[in-house]
Design a protein around this motif. Sequence first.
Motif, PDB file in Angstrom:
ATOM      1  N   ASN A  97       3.555 -36.975 -32.872  1.00  0.00           N
ATOM      2  CA  ASN A  97       3.113 -36.947 -34.182  1.00  0.00           C
ATOM      3  C   ASN A  97       1.871 -37.686 -34.291  1.00  0.00           C
ATOM      4  OD1 ASN A  97       2.459 -37.651 -37.044  1.00  0.00           O
ATOM      5  ND2 ASN A  97       4.622 -36.975 -37.454  1.00  0.00           N
ATOM      6  N   THR A  98       0.784 -36.947 -34.616  1.00  0.00           N
ATOM      7  CA  THR A  98      -0.690 -37.541 -34.292  1.00  0.00           C
ATOM      8  C   THR A  98      -0.868 -38.417 -35.443  1.00  0.00           C
ATOM      9  OG1 THR A  98      -1.464 -35.540 -35.354  1.00  0.00           O
ATOM     10  CG2 THR A  98      -1.655 -35.981 -32.805  1.00  0.00           C
ATOM     11  N   LYS A  99      -0.130 -38.337 -36.700  1.00  0.00           N
ATOM     12  CA  LYS A  99      -0.189 -39.040 -37.864  1.00  0.00           C
ATOM     13  C   LYS A  99       0.321 -40.460 -37.553  1.00  0.00           C
ATOM     14  CE  LYS A  99      -1.385 -37.699 -41.496  1.00  0.00           C
ATOM     15  NZ  LYS A  99      -1.528 -37.009 -42.756  1.00  0.00           N
ATOM     16  N   THR A 100       1.606 -40.585 -37.063  1.00  0.00           N
ATOM     17  CA  THR A 100       2.357 -41.827 -36.800  1.00  0.00           C
ATOM     18  C   THR A 100       2.023 -42.407 -35.500  1.00  0.00           C
ATOM     19  OG1 THR A 100       4.283 -40.579 -35.869  1.00  0.00           O
ATOM     20  CG2 THR A 100       4.238 -41.050 -38.375  1.00  0.00           C
ATOM     21  N   ASN A 101       1.339 -41.422 -34.502  1.00  0.00           N
ATOM     22  CA  ASN A 101       1.095 -42.021 -33.307  1.00  0.00           C
ATOM     23  C   ASN A 101       2.049 -42.394 -32.278  1.00  0.00           C
ATOM     24  OD1 ASN A 101      -1.313 -42.220 -31.507  1.00  0.00           O
ATOM     25  ND2 ASN A 101      -1.153 -44.759 -31.555  1.00  0.00           N
TER      26      ASN A 101
ATOM     27  N   GLY B  55      -7.988 -33.232 -38.870  1.00  0.00           N
ATOM     28  CA  GLY B  55      -8.174 -33.898 -40.104  1.00  0.00           C
ATOM     29  C   GLY B  55      -9.481 -34.735 -40.328  1.00  0.00           C
ATOM     30  N   HIS B  56     -10.459 -34.333 -39.603  1.00  0.00           N
ATOM     31  CA  HIS B  56     -11.981 -34.621 -39.647  1.00  0.00           C
ATOM     32  C   HIS B  56     -12.840 -33.805 -39.458  1.00  0.00           C
ATOM     33  CE1 HIS B  56     -12.211 -35.615 -35.606  1.00  0.00           C
ATOM     34  NE2 HIS B  56     -10.962 -36.199 -35.493  1.00  0.00           N
TER      35      HIS B  56
ATOM     36  N   ARG C  93      -9.168 -28.695 -40.247  1.00  0.00           N
ATOM     37  CA  ARG C  93      -7.915 -29.054 -40.927  1.00  0.00           C
ATOM     38  C   ARG C  93      -6.765 -29.594 -39.985  1.00  0.00           C
ATOM     39  NH1 ARG C  93      -8.668 -24.124 -43.974  1.00  0.00           N
ATOM     40  NH2 ARG C  93      -7.365 -23.046 -42.765  1.00  0.00           N
TER      41      ARG C  93
ATOM     42  N   GLU D 257       6.225 -38.267 -41.931  1.00  0.00           N
ATOM     43  CA  GLU D 257       5.296 -37.444 -42.312  1.00  0.00           C
ATOM     44  C   GLU D 257       4.574 -36.756 -41.308  1.00  0.00           C
ATOM     45  OE1 GLU D 257       1.131 -37.904 -44.900  1.00  0.00           O
ATOM     46  OE2 GLU D 257       2.054 -39.834 -44.055  1.00  0.00           O
TER      47      GLU D 257
ATOM     48  N   PRO E 289       1.936 -34.253 -39.526  1.00  0.00           N
ATOM     49  CA  PRO E 289       0.511 -34.563 -39.366  1.00  0.00           C
ATOM     50  C   PRO E 289      -0.314 -33.544 -39.911  1.00  0.00           C
ATOM     51  CG  PRO E 289       1.637 -33.809 -37.161  1.00  0.00           C
ATOM     52  CD  PRO E 289       2.576 -34.154 -38.140  1.00  0.00           C
ATOM     53  N   TYR E 290       0.407 -32.588 -40.288  1.00  0.00           N
ATOM     54  CA  TYR E 290      -0.300 -31.247 -40.696  1.00  0.00           C
ATOM     55  C   TYR E 290       0.645 -30.191 -41.477  1.00  0.00           C
ATOM     56  CZ  TYR E 290       0.674 -29.536 -36.290  1.00  0.00           C
ATOM     57  OH  TYR E 290       1.000 -29.179 -34.982  1.00  0.00           O
ATOM     58  N   SER E 291       0.182 -29.160 -42.321  1.00  0.00           N
ATOM     59  CA  SER E 291       0.965 -28.428 -42.750  1.00  0.00           C
ATOM     60  C   SER E 291       0.730 -26.676 -42.194  1.00  0.00           C
ATOM     61  CB  SER E 291       0.618 -28.132 -44.478  1.00  0.00           C
ATOM     62  OG  SER E 291       1.214 -27.143 -44.792  1.00  0.00           O
TER      63      SER E 291
END
Length: 278
Positions: free
Chosen positions: A93-97, A162-163, A159, A133, A135-137
Amino acid sequence: MKKTVLFPFGFGLSYTAFKYSDLKVSDQEVSFTLANTGDRDGAEVAQVYVSAVQPSVYRPAKELKGFRKVFLKAGESTQVTIPLDDKAFRYFNTKTNRFETDGGEYEILVGASVADIRLTGKVQVQVQGTQAELPYSMADLPSYASGSILAVSDEEYTRLLGHEIPDGSWSGELRMNDAIAQLYYAKSLKARLVGKIMQNMLNKSMAKGKPDLNIIFVTNMPFRAIGKMAGGMVSQKMCESIVTLVNGHAIAFFKALGGLIGGFFRQRKVQKKAKSIK
């Protein structure tokens, strides 16, 4: 992309034939019966793949999670059990790393290769605690969700990242894990000149239709590997000094140069001592 390939992952040839049966699956292990139905002794590499039925994130259609090489005499059969560990259903998960587990239904696929699946079962994976959470939808990434990677637009890729998409320019400093080919980013004029010379040598060999494999290898090697490829002549401390020189720090230049020269003589002593012990 679901393209047909000549040699799919796990493919192999045999002088005999094998039959898979009696599949039993759980989120802990996979067991089945493997029989040599041919007239010769032989070995089979039975493979277990996991496939998320409705994945919440983009992931491979089939992920290899275990295998077992089994030797059977002609007409012999045996039960094979392959465990599934805590890594069997996880993704990064790139959001929680960190690695997370995506709960839901999974297919357990057993076969002789990724394209030769003999048995299929399903398990329900329960995730303990709070769901991480995403990382993307997936709804915002239709091309990725369908595997049509050639149809990915810049908007969709933005998207996913994320940047904004980086423009390819380099504003930082080279590090130990960066490749020697990146010397054109060096702040040191001499280092950039060395990089240009190496690139010209490579371009000339490519133009002749005979790429210089040594130059290709060296230019794609990270700075940290210089020590390993120098036959003991260069230590890791010397590699760090080389990176400092490449980055062209005015204040640290002479310190790095001194470290490089001093490291050379220290490394020579180490080599001489090692030879005397032999």
